[in-house]
Design a protein around this motif. Structure first.
Motif, mmCIF file in Angstrom:
data_model
loop_
_atom_site.group_PDB
_atom_site.id
_atom_site.type_symbol
_atom_site.label_atom_id
_atom_site.label_comp_id
_atom_site.label_asym_id
_atom_site.label_seq_id
_atom_site.Cartn_x
_atom_site.Cartn_y
_atom_site.Cartn_z
ATOM 1 N N MET A 142 0.822 -1.203 0.000
ATOM 2 C CA MET A 142 0.000 0.000 0.000
ATOM 3 C C MET A 142 0.860 1.259 0.000
ATOM 4 S SD MET A 142 -2.758 1.312 2.876
ATOM 5 C CE MET A 142 -1.432 1.823 3.994
ATOM 6 N N LEU A 194 -7.064 5.092 -3.062
ATOM 7 C CA LEU A 194 -8.155 4.315 -3.663
ATOM 8 C C LEU A 194 -7.605 3.182 -4.521
ATOM 9 C CD1 LEU A 194 -10.768 7.036 -4.737
ATOM 10 C CD2 LEU A 194 -11.100 5.194 -3.065
ATOM 11 N N CYS A 206 -4.943 1.665 -3.921
ATOM 12 C CA CYS A 206 -4.265 0.724 -3.013
ATOM 13 C C CYS A 206 -5.225 -0.226 -2.303
ATOM 14 C CB CYS A 206 -3.454 1.490 -1.961
ATOM 15 S SG CYS A 206 -2.105 2.467 -2.646
ATOM 16 N N LEU A 207 -6.524 -0.037 -2.486
ATOM 17 C CA LEU A 207 -7.489 -0.894 -1.809
ATOM 18 C C LEU A 207 -7.323 -2.362 -2.192
ATOM 19 C CD1 LEU A 207 -10.725 1.300 -2.052
ATOM 20 C CD2 LEU A 207 -9.523 0.643 0.041
ATOM 21 N N GLU A 208 -6.898 -2.616 -3.428
ATOM 22 C CA GLU A 208 -6.779 -4.001 -3.893
ATOM 23 C C GLU A 208 -5.650 -4.754 -3.202
ATOM 24 O OE1 GLU A 208 -4.717 -4.345 -7.870
ATOM 25 O OE2 GLU A 208 -5.349 -2.242 -7.945
ATOM 26 N N LEU A 258 -5.087 -4.725 0.038
ATOM 27 C CA LEU A 258 -5.442 -5.005 1.427
ATOM 28 C C LEU A 258 -6.506 -6.086 1.506
ATOM 29 C CD1 LEU A 258 -5.697 -1.303 2.675
ATOM 30 C CD2 LEU A 258 -3.722 -2.834 2.856
ATOM 31 N N ARG A 260 -10.035 -7.636 3.356
ATOM 32 C CA ARG A 260 -11.350 -6.997 3.459
ATOM 33 C C ARG A 260 -11.425 -6.042 4.648
ATOM 34 N NH1 ARG A 260 -15.990 -8.010 6.138
ATOM 35 N NH2 ARG A 260 -15.069 -9.858 7.084
ATOM 36 N N ASP A 304 -8.940 -4.462 6.369
ATOM 37 C CA ASP A 304 -8.112 -3.267 6.196
ATOM 38 C C ASP A 304 -8.629 -2.381 5.070
ATOM 39 O OD1 ASP A 304 -6.397 -3.556 8.298
ATOM 40 O OD2 ASP A 304 -4.779 -4.494 7.161
ATOM 41 N N ALA A 305 -9.241 -2.993 4.051
ATOM 42 C CA ALA A 305 -9.827 -2.184 2.980
ATOM 43 C C ALA A 305 -10.980 -1.337 3.530
ATOM 44 C CB ALA A 305 -10.314 -3.082 1.850
ATOM 45 N N LEU A 364 -9.431 1.502 5.428
ATOM 46 C CA LEU A 364 -8.910 2.544 4.540
ATOM 47 C C LEU A 364 -10.043 3.394 3.963
ATOM 48 C CD1 LEU A 364 -6.589 3.911 3.120
ATOM 49 C CD2 LEU A 364 -6.654 2.122 1.360
ATOM 50 N N LYS A 365 -11.151 2.753 3.607
ATOM 51 C CA LYS A 365 -12.292 3.518 3.110
ATOM 52 C C LYS A 365 -12.807 4.479 4.174
ATOM 53 C CE LYS A 365 -13.919 0.069 -0.229
ATOM 54 N NZ LYS A 365 -15.022 -0.869 -0.580
ATOM 55 N N SER A 371 -7.564 4.866 11.600
ATOM 56 C CA SER A 371 -8.091 3.652 10.963
ATOM 57 C C SER A 371 -7.235 2.426 11.252
ATOM 58 C CB SER A 371 -8.171 3.857 9.447
ATOM 59 O OG SER A 371 -9.008 4.948 9.132
#
Length: 237
Positions: free
Chosen positions: A107, A126, A128-130, A132, A134, A136-137, A140-141, A160
């Motif tokens: 990330m 955004l 970098c979401l892929e 992480l 579920r 941690d995603a 991050l959101k 977060s």
């Protein structure tokens, strides 16, 4: 990946040895002990019962070998997929921290590269979401929502759970100095050093632990087979 391959190879060899003992050696050994007609220790008797069952049903050892072969084939096919490898690593006790450090490394490294090319930090995160999982995603959101409400990057990520105190302090310095790509890259270096240290510890522990487990299992099987022989030898003496 090399650590996982070594562990799987050790599991394969150990499982093959145990299957040969249970499928070939124990059934033949049980015939010899049945001919002696002696009273056996209960552990040895339990093992010999399996041998008697395998002698009465010759397909059982073959079925055991087939099951082991199917399990190995399924495991090999699953390990070819990156998402399956991630799930397997997360399921192994003690590797969750290693997997999370690797995801955070990806990330921060990707965010450093993207922001260095002029992409805003919100859009970079955004993308970098892929990297992480579920949970941690979702964190991050939530951090991106806080940033949209006016929170700073360091406050959003630390709140977060995606930035430890050191990383949050470095991000605060980057926000004041404007050297965000450089600081993101240094945070990635920090996670990389932690990841390499954890991998080294894991590589020193996993293989010895597996060797101890299989050593105890195989040694126990051999000992249960030879206890009656020791008893017979002592009675003859």
């Amino acid at each position: 990946m090399g650590l996982l391959v070594a562990a799987m190879l050790l599991l394969l060899v150990g499982s093959a040895v145990v299957a040969m003992l249970l499928g070939i050696v124990v059934p033949r050994f049980s015939r010899f002990l049945d001919m002696q007609g002696r009273e056996l220790p209960w552990l040895s008797r339990l093992l010999m019962n399996w041998g008697d069952l395998a002698n009465a049903h010759p397909w059982l050892p073959l079925g055991l070998l087939a099951v082991i072969g199917v399990v190995i084939a399924v495991a090999s096919s699953l390990l070819r997929r990156a998402d399956s490898r991630k799930r397997l690593l997360r399921a192994i006790p003690g590797t969750r921290t290693v997997v999370r450090d690797f995801q955070h490394l990806q990330m921060y490294r990707a965010a450093a590269i993207l922001t260095a090319r002029g992409i805003t930090i919100q859009h970079a995160l955004l993308h970098c979401l892929e990297f992480l999982d579920r949970k941690d995603a979702l964190r991050l959101k939530a951090g991106l929502v806080r940033m949209g409400e006016g929170a700073s990057l360091s406050t959003a990520l630390s709140g977060s759970g995606l930035a430890d105190p050191v990383a949050a302090s470095m991000l605060g310095v980057a926000e004041r100095s404007g050297a965000l790509p450089l600081m993101l890259d240094r945070i990635a270096d920090f996670h990389e050093r932690a990841l390499l240290g954890n991998i080294e510890i894991a590589s020193r522990l996993i293989e010895p632990v597996l060797m101890i487990v299989f050593g105890i299992l195989i040694g126990g099987l051999v000992l249960m087979m030879y206890l009656p022989i020791f008893d017979l030898a002592s009675s003859i003496n």
